[in-house]
Write a protein that holds these residues in place. Structure first.
Motif, PDB file in Angstrom:
ATOM      1  N   ASP A  86       0.838  -1.199   0.000  1.00 34.45           N
ATOM      2  CA  ASP A  86       0.000   0.000   0.000  1.00 34.45           C
ATOM      3  C   ASP A  86       0.873   1.250   0.000  1.00 34.45           C
ATOM      4  OD1 ASP A  86      -2.465   1.320   0.014  1.00 34.45           O
ATOM      5  OD2 ASP A  86      -2.540   1.385   2.197  1.00 34.45           O
ATOM      6  N   THR A  87       1.925   1.245   0.820  1.00 31.12           N
ATOM      7  CA  THR A  87       2.831   2.390   0.895  1.00 31.12           C
ATOM      8  C   THR A  87       3.658   2.535  -0.367  1.00 31.12           C
ATOM      9  OG1 THR A  87       2.989   2.203   3.305  1.00 31.12           O
ATOM     10  CG2 THR A  87       4.755   3.399   2.190  1.00 31.12           C
ATOM     11  N   MET A  88       4.193   1.425  -0.871  1.00 32.97           N
ATOM     12  CA  MET A  88       5.044   1.464  -2.068  1.00 32.97           C
ATOM     13  C   MET A  88       4.308   1.993  -3.286  1.00 32.97           C
ATOM     14  SD  MET A  88       6.894  -2.253  -1.930  1.00 32.97           S
ATOM     15  CE  MET A  88       7.748  -2.852  -0.466  1.00 32.97           C
ATOM     16  N   SER A  89       3.014   1.717  -3.379  1.00 33.56           N
ATOM     17  CA  SER A  89       2.269   2.033  -4.593  1.00 33.56           C
ATOM     18  C   SER A  89       1.510   3.350  -4.505  1.00 33.56           C
ATOM     19  CB  SER A  89       1.294   0.900  -4.937  1.00 33.56           C
ATOM     20  OG  SER A  89       0.418   0.644  -3.856  1.00 33.56           O
ATOM     21  N   ALA A  90       1.801   4.157  -3.502  1.00 35.15           N
ATOM     22  CA  ALA A  90       1.285   5.523  -3.440  1.00 35.15           C
ATOM     23  C   ALA A  90       2.421   6.443  -3.864  1.00 35.15           C
ATOM     24  CB  ALA A  90       0.799   5.862  -2.031  1.00 35.15           C
ATOM     25  N   LEU A  91       2.405   6.880  -5.131  1.00 31.41           N
ATOM     26  CA  LEU A  91       3.552   7.563  -5.708  1.00 31.41           C
ATOM     27  C   LEU A  91       3.461   9.066  -5.527  1.00 31.41           C
ATOM     28  CD1 LEU A  91       3.617   4.711  -7.141  1.00 31.41           C
ATOM     29  CD2 LEU A  91       4.856   5.865  -8.953  1.00 31.41           C
ATOM     30  N   SER A  92       4.602   9.660  -5.271  1.00 31.37           N
ATOM     31  CA  SER A  92       4.708  11.106  -5.126  1.00 31.37           C
ATOM     32  C   SER A  92       4.541  11.750  -6.504  1.00 31.37           C
ATOM     33  CB  SER A  92       6.076  11.466  -4.534  1.00 31.37           C
ATOM     34  OG  SER A  92       6.203  10.907  -3.252  1.00 31.37           O
ATOM     35  N   PRO A  93       4.271  13.097  -6.570  1.00 27.16           N
ATOM     36  CA  PRO A  93       4.184  14.003  -5.420  1.00 27.16           C
ATOM     37  C   PRO A  93       2.810  14.048  -4.757  1.00 27.16           C
ATOM     38  CG  PRO A  93       3.994  15.259  -7.435  1.00 27.16           C
ATOM     39  CD  PRO A  93       4.226  13.838  -7.853  1.00 27.16           C
ATOM     40  N   ASP A  94       1.762  13.581  -5.427  1.00 28.76           N
ATOM     41  CA  ASP A  94       0.429  13.708  -4.832  1.00 28.76           C
ATOM     42  C   ASP A  94      -0.155  12.350  -4.447  1.00 28.76           C
ATOM     43  OD1 ASP A  94       0.226  12.907  -7.432  1.00 28.76           O
ATOM     44  OD2 ASP A  94      -1.211  14.437  -8.052  1.00 28.76           O
ATOM     45  N   ARG A  95       0.742  11.353  -4.247  1.00 29.58           N
ATOM     46  CA  ARG A  95       0.349  10.049  -3.714  1.00 29.58           C
ATOM     47  C   ARG A  95      -0.692   9.368  -4.591  1.00 29.58           C
ATOM     48  NH1 ARG A  95       4.021   8.396  -0.550  1.00 29.58           N
ATOM     49  NH2 ARG A  95       2.604   7.146   0.718  1.00 29.58           N
ATOM     50  N   PHE A  96      -0.517   9.456  -5.910  1.00 24.90           N
ATOM     51  CA  PHE A  96      -1.466   8.801  -6.796  1.00 24.90           C
ATOM     52  C   PHE A  96      -1.152   7.305  -6.879  1.00 24.90           C
ATOM     53  CE2 PHE A  96       2.027   9.460  -9.778  1.00 24.90           C
ATOM     54  CZ  PHE A  96       1.992   8.334 -10.595  1.00 24.90           C
ATOM     55  N   ARG A  97      -2.136   6.535  -7.299  1.00 26.96           N
ATOM     56  CA  ARG A  97      -1.954   5.106  -7.541  1.00 26.96           C
ATOM     57  C   ARG A  97      -2.345   4.792  -8.982  1.00 26.96           C
ATOM     58  NH1 ARG A  97      -3.682   1.567  -2.916  1.00 26.96           N
ATOM     59  NH2 ARG A  97      -1.543   2.140  -2.364  1.00 26.96           N
ATOM     60  N   GLY A  98      -1.481   4.044  -9.649  1.00 20.57           N
ATOM     61  CA  GLY A  98      -1.749   3.638 -11.014  1.00 20.57           C
ATOM     62  C   GLY A  98      -1.667   2.132 -11.151  1.00 20.57           C
ATOM     63  N   ALA A  99      -2.616   1.557 -11.878  1.00 17.04           N
ATOM     64  CA  ALA A  99      -2.646   0.108 -12.064  1.00 17.04           C
ATOM     65  C   ALA A  99      -3.419  -0.216 -13.325  1.00 17.04           C
ATOM     66  CB  ALA A  99      -3.277  -0.591 -10.855  1.00 17.04           C
ATOM     67  N   VAL A 100      -3.199  -1.435 -13.812  1.00 20.46           N
ATOM     68  CA  VAL A 100      -3.982  -1.967 -14.929  1.00 20.46           C
ATOM     69  C   VAL A 100      -4.413  -3.368 -14.528  1.00 20.46           C
ATOM     70  CG1 VAL A 100      -3.942  -2.685 -17.349  1.00 20.46           C
ATOM     71  CG2 VAL A 100      -2.658  -0.649 -16.636  1.00 20.46           C
ATOM     72  N   THR A 101      -5.710  -3.646 -14.570  1.00 22.56           N
ATOM     73  CA  THR A 101      -6.188  -4.999 -14.299  1.00 22.56           C
ATOM     74  C   THR A 101      -6.530  -5.674 -15.622  1.00 22.56           C
ATOM     75  OG1 THR A 101      -8.439  -4.203 -13.914  1.00 22.56           O
ATOM     76  CG2 THR A 101      -7.045  -4.504 -12.000  1.00 22.56           C
ATOM     77  N   ILE A 102      -6.115  -6.929 -15.738  1.00 24.81           N
ATOM     78  CA  ILE A 102      -6.377  -7.703 -16.939  1.00 24.81           C
ATOM     79  C   ILE A 102      -7.213  -8.907 -16.547  1.00 24.81           C
ATOM     80  CG2 ILE A 102      -5.382  -8.884 -18.927  1.00 24.81           C
ATOM     81  CD1 ILE A 102      -2.764  -7.428 -18.391  1.00 24.81           C
ATOM     82  N   GLY A 103      -8.427  -8.969 -17.087  1.00 23.95           N
ATOM     83  CA  GLY A 103      -9.300 -10.098 -16.821  1.00 23.95           C
ATOM     84  C   GLY A 103      -9.083 -11.196 -17.848  1.00 23.95           C
TER      85      GLY A 103
END
Length: 356
Positions: A337-354
């Motif tokens: 959770d901490t690693m994947s909150a990226l600076s500077p505004d603590r955004f999270r990016g991901a792609v889910t593949i079904g």
């Protein structure tokens, strides 16, 4: 607590330090210590010795050099010397006492028979090793929780910038959408070229490239900011044209039907997606595990109690990190959770593949 089949092992745990460890290791008597223990600076991975005292209480009957990436839920045996079964049993007991999910064993000197007798399963050999990281040809794993995690192929990125493409390819190979033998450098660079924002792959561009490559796969982008990302380290004139490309990726996503979820993707949602047999490509910072704040893509594909299991296509050879660390890597939920909150505004990016 040890299982009913395991006998508690008396052991000693001491830090492994270049200045003091030679004196400690002399207690092993005639047992040779591999030169590789001293060839790299492993200090970033908390190196320590797990030793088994001899009958006289003075000398050591066995010892193992043990390391692990910070903020993870495993231990790795680099080598065991002396009474190898006793040393490995001591490491397993040590890991259980710390409530870790897993013990790995690099295959420098371990043989399959010893590994199997100690309850370890062989890891599939890497299709490639990460650029610059020469790890062992073999490795072994023992899960300390119920049931093993299904193993995808391990493919180490062959450049410093193709992590996003590699995670998508491995996800599709794990899902059966892509044959393992199709995982190669041509596929890696081809997908990267379609997804890149020069040089990084940002979430929307990566999601669009995955959908273009596998039109039958369900793809969702998760990005809880509407501004361009991964550009803050660049000069203003360099940011401008990359931001334009990211806006174009959003237009492409709308045109080909790739949804962009602007909500914050929680750890619970990641676990739920994996439970539905989806794959989650997650953008995180390497600051916690490697000590430098560089954005990096990993694949989340399994769960165990308290941790998410990821594939990391990169390993840091300078710290003794190898594909054995990066493959089937359990990361505690709070750490991820901490690693994947990226600076500077603590955004999270991901792609889910079904699944198709």
């Amino acid at each position: 607590m040890p299982s009913q089949q395991e006998t508690p092992v008396k052991s000693i745990v001491v830090p492994f330090e270049p200045d003091t460890s030679p004196a400690l290791l002399r207690r092993l008597g005639h047992h040779e210590v591999p030169e590789r223990w001293h060839t790299v600076d492993r200090s970033a991975h908390a190196p320590h010795l797990v030793a088994v005292p001899g009958d006289d209480g003075e000398d050591w009957a066995a010892a193992a050099l043990v390391t692990a990436r910070p903020h993870t839920a495993y231990l790795k045996i680099v080598d065991a010397v002396g009474d190898v079964p006793a040393a490995v049993a001591a490491v397993v007991a040590h890991a259980r006492s710390r409530r870790l999910a897993q013990v790995k064993w690099e295959g420098w000197t371990a043989n399959p028979e010893d590994a199997a007798a100690a309850g370890f399963a062989p890891l599939g050999p890497p299709l490639t090793q990460p650029e610059g990281a020469a790890g062992p040809a073999a490795g072994y794993v023992r899960w300390l929780s119920d049931g093993p995690v299904a193993e995808p192929p391990y493919y180490g990125q062959t450049t410093h910038f193709t992590c996003g493409a590699v995670t998508a390819l491995v996800a599709q190979a794990h899902a059966g959408t892509l044959p393992w033998e199709a995982l190669d450098r041509r596929a890696e660079l081809t997908l990267w070229r379609d997804a890149t924002n020069f040089l990084a792959c940002e979430p929307v561009g990566l999601g669009v490239a995955v959908r273009r490559t596998w039109p039958s796969s369900s793809v969702t982008v998760h990005l809880d900011t509407d501004r361009p990302v991964l550009l803050d380290h660049l000069a203003e004139n360099e940011q401008e044209w990359r931001a334009l490309l990211q806006r174009t990726s959003r237009t492409d996503a709308e045109r080909i039907g790739v949804p962009i979820d602007a909500g914050h993707l929680s750890m619970t949602a990641i676990r739920d997606a994996i439970g539905r047999r989806e794959h989650v490509l997650l953008l995180l910072s390497l600051a916690g595990m490697q000590g430098f704040d560089v954005p990096h893509w990993v694949l989340c594909h399994g769960v165990v109690p308290g941790a998410v299991v990821v594939e990391d296509p990169w390993a840091n050879a300078a710290t003794g990190d190898t594909w054995v660390d990066a493959h089937l890597l359990p990361v505690p939920d709070p750490s991820l959770d901490t690693m994947s909150a990226l600076s500077p505004d603590r955004f999270r990016g991901a792609v889910t593949i079904g699944r198709p």
